[in-house]
Design an enzyme around this catalytic site. Structure first.
Site, PDB file in Angstrom:
ATOM      1  N   THR A 202       0.843  -1.198   0.000  1.00  0.00           N
ATOM      2  CA  THR A 202       0.000   0.000   0.000  1.00  0.00           C
ATOM      3  C   THR A 202       0.876   1.245   0.000  1.00  0.00           C
ATOM      4  O   THR A 202       1.924   1.259   0.640  1.00  0.00           O
ATOM      5  CB  THR A 202      -0.861   0.049   1.279  1.00  0.00           C
ATOM      6  OG1 THR A 202      -1.688  -1.106   1.313  1.00  0.00           O
ATOM      7  CG2 THR A 202      -1.739   1.287   1.335  1.00  0.00           C
ATOM      8  N   VAL A 231     -12.261  -6.359   0.141  1.00  0.00           N
ATOM      9  CA  VAL A 231     -11.845  -4.971  -0.024  1.00  0.00           C
ATOM     10  C   VAL A 231     -11.463  -4.442   1.346  1.00  0.00           C
ATOM     11  O   VAL A 231     -12.186  -4.659   2.325  1.00  0.00           O
ATOM     12  CB  VAL A 231     -12.981  -4.125  -0.642  1.00  0.00           C
ATOM     13  CG1 VAL A 231     -12.637  -2.646  -0.606  1.00  0.00           C
ATOM     14  CG2 VAL A 231     -13.258  -4.569  -2.081  1.00  0.00           C
ATOM     15  N   GLY A 232     -10.347  -3.746   1.427  1.00  0.00           N
ATOM     16  CA  GLY A 232      -9.884  -3.204   2.703  1.00  0.00           C
ATOM     17  C   GLY A 232     -10.271  -1.744   2.878  1.00  0.00           C
ATOM     18  O   GLY A 232     -11.237  -1.255   2.281  1.00  0.00           O
TER      19      GLY A 232
HETATM   20  C1  SD4 Z   1      -5.622  -3.157   3.216  1.00  0.00           C
HETATM   21  N1  SD4 Z   1      -4.663  -1.263   4.342  1.00  0.00           N
HETATM   22  O1  SD4 Z   1      -5.982  -3.592   2.135  1.00  0.00           O
HETATM   23  C2  SD4 Z   1      -4.446  -2.191   3.272  1.00  0.00           C
HETATM   24  C3  SD4 Z   1      -3.165  -2.954   3.393  1.00  0.00           C
HETATM   25  C4  SD4 Z   1      -1.942  -2.184   3.751  1.00  0.00           C
HETATM   26  O2  SD4 Z   1       0.395  -2.144   3.909  1.00  0.00           O
HETATM   27  O3  SD4 Z   1      -1.972  -1.058   4.173  1.00  0.00           O
HETATM   28  N2  SD4 Z   1      -0.761  -2.774   3.622  1.00  0.00           N
HETATM   29  O4  SD4 Z   1      -6.163  -3.497   4.262  1.00  0.00           O
END
Ligand code: SD4
Length: 343
Positions: A202, A231-232
């Site tokens: 990310t 989905v995050g």
């Molecule tokens: C998620 N927040 O899909 C993202 C993953 C992330 O470093 O930040 N990875 O949940």
């Protein structure tokens, strides 16, 4: 690579007298209104900030900077953001992104496949549709109609190897997060790349331009080997990203499920509205997550990164190992954030 970079702690930045007074508050303050700055998550933020600074340094708009900045990371083969990233557990790379500007315009895409620059599609959603978010095949259809090419449905060599390894056990089990000791917490592990570097899946970027206007972007491949359709927080306005031009901006990284449950980035911005510095606001919301998760907080990583109208920047994480890249008129550095747990 990392050894050559200037690594600093939030509390030791700064040299001017005015900054010394601010240091007493335990915060760093380089940008001021009228003086642009950009911050972005993890080590890859250094390269992304360079592209953002090409725009900000010439007096350009923060929105353009945060889009062009994270596109560098999306395109990088040495990064786990974008199509080079680890796939879901069915073997498909699915991407999420969002963008927000100084007028509270926002756009997002989620569960998008085979498109190289989800952040640019998110911006088109914002600017060309009456909607905020498009997902899955609808998002892809929109991207193609907008002229984005359909990329091959193949995995990068690193992702191919990681997926083959993962298939041996097929366990959705959180691996590591800590960049420094390569161990830690959460499903958002820094993936080891074939070039020996570690990277994250990310990038979140927030910027203030020379007019004192804010924008932010966030783009991700999400959690490696996630359930298909997962989905995050990253494409969710208020969770992975929030911008309020009266206050500032915040982005998040780490376990998205736990960012969503506290409306993370929005909550940080609301605390800054009440007068808290970026670091203190981020800390409060991290503490809230730790309270909610109780002993499970040991197993997850979340970090918030924020900037405010006074030109302050700050971050806070659950675990050590989170760093962010800062670029302004004086500095181009990685800043190591403080954390709730110290080891
Ligand atoms: C998620 N927040 O899909 C993202 C993953 C992330 O470093 O930040 N990875 O949940």
């Amino acid at each position: 690579m990392l050894a050559r970079r200037k690594f600093i702690r939030t509390t030791v930045l700064g040299s001017l007298g005015v900054l010394a007074a601010r240091r007493a508050e335990g915060e760093t303050h380089f940008g001021i209104k009228g003086r642009p700055m950009v911050v972005s998550t993890w080590d890859a933020g250094l390269e992304a900030n360079k592209a953002a600074w090409e725009i900000l340094g010439k007096g350009g708009r923060a929105l353009d900077a945060v889009e062009k900045g994270v596109m560098v990371t999306e395109a990088s083969q040495n990064c786990c953001v974008g199509l080079g990233a680890n796939p879901d557990r069915d073997g498909f790379v699915t991407l999420d992104a969002c963008i927000m500007d100084e007028f509270s315009n926002c756009g997002a895409v989620a569960f998008l496949e085979r498109i190289k620059h989800p952040i640019a599609v998110a911006r088109r959603v914002m600017e060309k549709t009456p909607h905020v978010m498009l997902v899955g095949s609808g998002a892809q259809q929109f991207a193609l109609a907008e002229g984005f090419p359909l990329e091959a449905a193949t995995l990068s060599p690193d992702a191919e190897n990681a997926y083959r390894e993962w298939l041996k056990k097929s366990e959705y089990k959180p691996p590591a997060i800590n960049v420094e000791n390569k161990q830690g917490h959460g499903p958002f592990a820094p993936a080891k790349l074939s070039n020996g570097e570690w990277n994250h899946d990310t990038i979140g970027m927030v910027a203030m331009d020379a007019n004192g206007n804010f924008s932010g972007s966030c783009t991700t491949s999400g959690a490696g080997f996630k359930m298909r359709g997962r989905v995050g927080d990253s494409p969710i306005i208020g969770a992975g990203l929030f911008v309020d031009n009266e206050v500032g901006a915040c982005t998040a990284t780490g376990q998205g499920e736990d960012v969503i449950r506290v409306a993370g980035s929005h909550s940080v911005v609301e605390l800054m509205r009440q007068g808290l510095s970026p670091e203190k606001a981020a800390r409060k919301i991290i503490e809230r997550i730790v309270r909610i998760k109780k002993e499970k907080a040991r197993d997850i990583q979340v970090a918030f990164l924020a900037i405010d109208k006074k030109g302050r920047h700050g971050a806070f994480a659950i675990h050590p190992g989170f760093s962010y890249a800062l670029r302004n008129g004086e500095q181009e550095v990685l800043v190591r954030a403080k954390s709730f747990f110290e080891t």
